[in-house]
Design an enzyme around this catalytic site. Structure first.
Site, PDB file in Angstrom:
ATOM      1  N   HIS A 183      54.260  42.578  67.727  1.00  0.00           N
ATOM      2  CA  HIS A 183      55.374  43.034  67.011  1.00  0.00           C
ATOM      3  C   HIS A 183      55.226  43.399  65.624  1.00  0.00           C
ATOM      4  CE1 HIS A 183      60.075  42.688  66.205  1.00  0.00           C
ATOM      5  NE2 HIS A 183      59.394  42.403  65.024  1.00  0.00           N
ATOM      6  N   GLU A 184      54.687  42.603  64.876  1.00  0.00           N
ATOM      7  CA  GLU A 184      54.362  42.832  63.467  1.00  0.00           C
ATOM      8  C   GLU A 184      53.490  43.791  63.293  1.00  0.00           C
ATOM      9  OE1 GLU A 184      56.335  41.411  61.445  1.00  0.00           O
ATOM     10  OE2 GLU A 184      57.123  39.864  63.111  1.00  0.00           O
TER      11      GLU A 184
ATOM     12  N   HIS B 187      55.586  47.021  62.742  1.00  0.00           N
ATOM     13  CA  HIS B 187      56.016  47.191  61.374  1.00  0.00           C
ATOM     14  C   HIS B 187      54.855  47.585  60.548  1.00  0.00           C
ATOM     15  CE1 HIS B 187      59.889  45.548  62.356  1.00  0.00           C
ATOM     16  NE2 HIS B 187      59.396  44.235  62.631  1.00  0.00           N
TER      17      HIS B 187
END
Length: 455
Positions: free
Chosen positions: A24-25, A28
């Site tokens: 998920h990170e 980003h």
């Protein structure tokens, strides 16, 4: 062996969730670097740093509390505006006056901390100066990764393993008939001397038998057989079974009993209050074994859509759902199996699935993979809530900025500049505190009143 399998199931899901958070990170991180934003940290977890290594301008690491993660980018908060035309001394006085409020001081402290991180050459590498669409891509990158993981894992389960479908082989045979209304009113599950014998038992049907025909019609689908039985109340009907390679013929007479109504998709029909709709139909008292039936690729996205719809329903009614969890945790009220749960509850369910040695290994593996996939879909939906510090809050801020600038351009007014999300820090902290409280409540409930999905 059961304890070991339980632990392995918990570890499998724990590692799966940790990897999901890390990816998920990454969702980003990659677009942020693509758009030249300086990223100072990529961390999985919160709290004390257990391990880190700096590569280039970014520190990569793992922290002690594996309940999330973050990517730290410079320039998340734009500098405070100074009113045009104010003298230097007047501007300074204005800043001092605006700093007297507690909430304003929070925003000023955040801006000051952000300014101290800036280095020479960072002027065009700050987050707030990016076009709105680039900021949205960065913030939506994390949830999008969770969505992709969820689709892939559920696709592996449905296409590679198959979804559980009832077969025509009998798993259990009831000894007696207990109506659904009687079970609801008295909680009765065992047979009483006054209860009539179940037709399946009276016909000599045993677990492991495979139904091959009913009333002279070949049986290939359990749902179709169920419909025939429900329509044959009170009628002595020939039925053929296969047992240990031998064909056995007998007669069965379904009894009229109150049972739940199912629609054409074999889904339970509910009334306006959410209770099952009941009707008097034929009943014989036997259940089907479940087998994994591989599904076509085209079935994956509709299944994901149904899953997302169910998760969104929980999120939209989250206050009421949490109130129900609290009531169950501190009273004798039952826990809703479709309600929210913490990672503790998810881990316990994973352990129970893994420890069910009576279930084939491939079915348990499919369930664990599907569980991680469902968690990723939940992360996708939850992170889209338009509240800071969630990703959806940053997206909402970017959209509001686009709307403001659009109206300013339309009416030929001065550019209002970027939205100052530092002013929303009090709300951000309030949401963060509520999220921690929610997590604590769910963890407590998952310990003292865990969700029971296995009956």
């Amino acid at each position: 062996m059961t304890v070991l399998l339980f632990i392995l199931g918990v570890l499998f899901v724990a590692v799966g969730i940790a990897l999901s958070i890390a990816l998920h990170e990454v969702g980003h991180l990659l677009p942020a670097k693509l758009f030249k934003v300086r990223v100072t940290q990529y961390m999985v977890g919160f709290g004390k740093t257990l391990w880190s290594r700096k590569k280039g301008e970014t520190e990569y690491g793992v922290k002690a509390i594996p309940l999330g993660g973050y990517v730290s980018m410079i320039g998340m908060y734009p500098p405070a505006k100074v009113k045009a035309g104010a003298a230097a001394s007047g501007a300074a006085e204005s800043v001092r006056q605006s700093s007297t409020g507690m909430f304003q001081q929070l925003a000023n402290d955040a801006r000051q901390a952000e300014a101290e991180r800036l280095q020479p050459g960072d002027d065009n590498r700050v987050f707030y100066k990016l076009p709105v669409y680039k900021r949205m891509i960065i913030m939506l990158g994390g949830p999008f990764v969770n969505l992709v993981i969820g689709v892939v894992l559920l696709g592996i389960v449905m296409v590679g393993f198959g979804s559980a479908q009832p077969s025509t082989t009998i798993s259990e045979v009831n000894k007696c008939v207990v109506s659904a209304a009687q079970q609801a009113e008295t909680g009765q599950t065992d047979c009483l001397p006054s209860d009539p014998q179940a037709p399946a038992t009276a016909a000599g049907i045993l677990p492991g038998d495979t139904v091959t025909s009913f009333d002279g019609k070949p049986v290939t689908d359990w749902y179709e057989l169920t419909r025939w039985i429900r329509d044959a109340a009170g009628e002595a009907t020939p039925i053929t079974l296969e047992r240990d390679g031998q064909s056995i013929s007998t007669t069965i007479t379904p009894v009229l009993s109150e049972r739940p109504v199912f629609d054409e998709s074999n889904e339970l029909v509910l009334d306006a209050n959410g209770d099952p709709v009941m009707e008097e139909v034929g009943f014989v008292g036997m259940g089907s074994t479940q087998e994994l039936v591989p599904q076509p690729v085209t079935a994956v996205l509709p299944a994901v859509g149904e899953n997302l719809q169910a998760i969104a329903g929980v999120v939209l009614n989250l206050p009421q759902r949490l109130a129900d969890v609290a009531e169950a945790a501190f009273s004798d009220a039952p826990r809703d199996p479709n309600g929210p749960m913490s990672v503790v509850g998810v881990g316990r369910i994973a352990g129970e699935i893994s420890a069910m040695e009576e279930i084939p290994f491939e079915a348990r593996a499919a369930s664990l993979i599907g569980l991680v996939g469902s968690v990723n879909l939940a992360l996708f939906v939850f992170n889209l809530i338009p509240l800071l510090p969630l990703d959806g809050g940053h997206v909402a801020g970017a959209l509001w900025e686009a709307v403001r600038r659009g109206f300013a351009k339309l009416f030929r007014r001065p550019d209002p500049g970027p939205v100052d999300i530092a002013k929303l820090l009090p709300l951000t902290y309030a949401v963060a505190i509520l999220m921690m409280g929610m997590g604590a409540l769910l963890i407590y409930a998952d310990i003292v009143k865990p969700v029971n999905i296995f009956g």
